[in-house]
Write a protein that holds these residues in place. Sequence first.
Motif, PDB file in Angstrom:
ATOM      1  N   LYS A  75     -10.608   3.521  -2.553  1.00  0.00           N
ATOM      2  CA  LYS A  75     -10.593   2.623  -3.794  1.00  0.00           C
ATOM      3  C   LYS A  75     -11.670   1.821  -3.960  1.00  0.00           C
ATOM      4  N   THR A  77     -13.948  -1.356  -4.148  1.00  0.00           N
ATOM      5  CA  THR A  77     -14.115  -2.653  -5.192  1.00  0.00           C
ATOM      6  C   THR A  77     -15.543  -3.326  -4.840  1.00  0.00           C
ATOM      7  N   PRO A  95      -5.244   0.730  -0.012  1.00  0.00           N
ATOM      8  CA  PRO A  95      -5.486   0.728  -2.191  1.00  0.00           C
ATOM      9  C   PRO A  95      -3.296   0.967  -3.258  1.00  0.00           C
ATOM     10  N   PRO A 100      -2.913   0.315 -10.526  1.00  0.00           N
ATOM     11  CA  PRO A 100      -2.969  -0.659 -11.229  1.00  0.00           C
ATOM     12  C   PRO A 100      -3.285   0.108 -12.709  1.00  0.00           C
ATOM     13  N   ARG A 102      -5.210  -2.637 -14.587  1.00  0.00           N
ATOM     14  CA  ARG A 102      -5.855  -3.285 -14.758  1.00  0.00           C
ATOM     15  C   ARG A 102      -7.181  -3.344 -13.724  1.00  0.00           C
ATOM     16  N   ALA A 103      -7.748  -3.709 -13.683  1.00  0.00           N
ATOM     17  CA  ALA A 103      -8.912  -3.577 -12.678  1.00  0.00           C
ATOM     18  C   ALA A 103     -10.488  -4.753 -13.355  1.00  0.00           C
ATOM     19  N   ASN A 104     -11.297  -4.528 -12.460  1.00  0.00           N
ATOM     20  CA  ASN A 104     -12.368  -5.356 -12.627  1.00  0.00           C
ATOM     21  C   ASN A 104     -13.660  -4.173 -13.545  1.00  0.00           C
ATOM     22  N   ASP A 107     -14.700  -0.657 -10.387  1.00  0.00           N
ATOM     23  CA  ASP A 107     -14.187  -0.827  -9.357  1.00  0.00           C
ATOM     24  C   ASP A 107     -13.774   0.473  -9.726  1.00  0.00           C
ATOM     25  N   PHE A 109     -11.858   4.923  -8.399  1.00  0.00           N
ATOM     26  CA  PHE A 109     -10.427   4.968  -7.288  1.00  0.00           C
ATOM     27  C   PHE A 109     -10.969   7.084  -7.995  1.00  0.00           C
ATOM     28  N   TRP A 127     -13.591   1.272 -14.054  1.00  0.00           N
ATOM     29  CA  TRP A 127     -12.934   0.555 -14.772  1.00  0.00           C
ATOM     30  C   TRP A 127     -13.585   0.245 -15.842  1.00  0.00           C
ATOM     31  N   SER A 129     -14.945  -2.185 -18.545  1.00  0.00           N
ATOM     32  CA  SER A 129     -13.583  -3.495 -19.306  1.00  0.00           C
ATOM     33  C   SER A 129     -14.560  -3.255 -20.888  1.00  0.00           C
ATOM     34  N   TRP A 137      -9.458   2.895 -17.204  1.00  0.00           N
ATOM     35  CA  TRP A 137      -9.802   3.438 -16.232  1.00  0.00           C
ATOM     36  C   TRP A 137     -10.890   4.850 -17.020  1.00  0.00           C
TER      37      TRP A 137
END
Length: 159
Positions: A75, A77, A95, A100, A102-104, A107, A109, A127, A129, A137
């Motif tokens: 992961k 971030t 991780p 998750p 959700r994330a920022n 981010d 993986f 991720w 938005s 994702w």
Amino acid sequence: MKLKVFALSASVAFLFAAGSVWAGNTTSPQSAVVVSTRSTYAPGSVEAQSVLQWVKQRSPGYAPVLEGVTVEVVKKTSSSPKSSGAVTRASAPPPPVPLPSRANAGDEFTFTTTDRYGNSETWGYTWVSGGNGGGSWVLVEYHYKNVSYGDSESPDTFG
């Protein structure tokens, strides 16, 4: 002589003024701190099964095909450093499992599965938005490597 003194005074005044302007510009370029965490899960473990299920749900067209695999999760971030500009070193938690929903923004993986023969699959997700604070994702890469193909990747690879 007066001309030399005037020129020297003007030079010193210019350097002083330029130094003041330069010193007053305390804004630095935006930077980010990237934290990367890596965990490896044994074949058949609850964590490995959870990761494989997460991948299957989000990418049914690229669902895991290898069985009895070791699962590695990385992961990444990124965040802005604290206002002081200092970066502290801390041991980041592994991780999360389950992974998750959700994330920022930005981010990432990366999941790599490897079977006992050395065959592997890798998925990369980022991720993205969306509106109203949402997002998802997005699969940005997939690689399948079969050891019978040697060092080259099999035809079922994109990214």
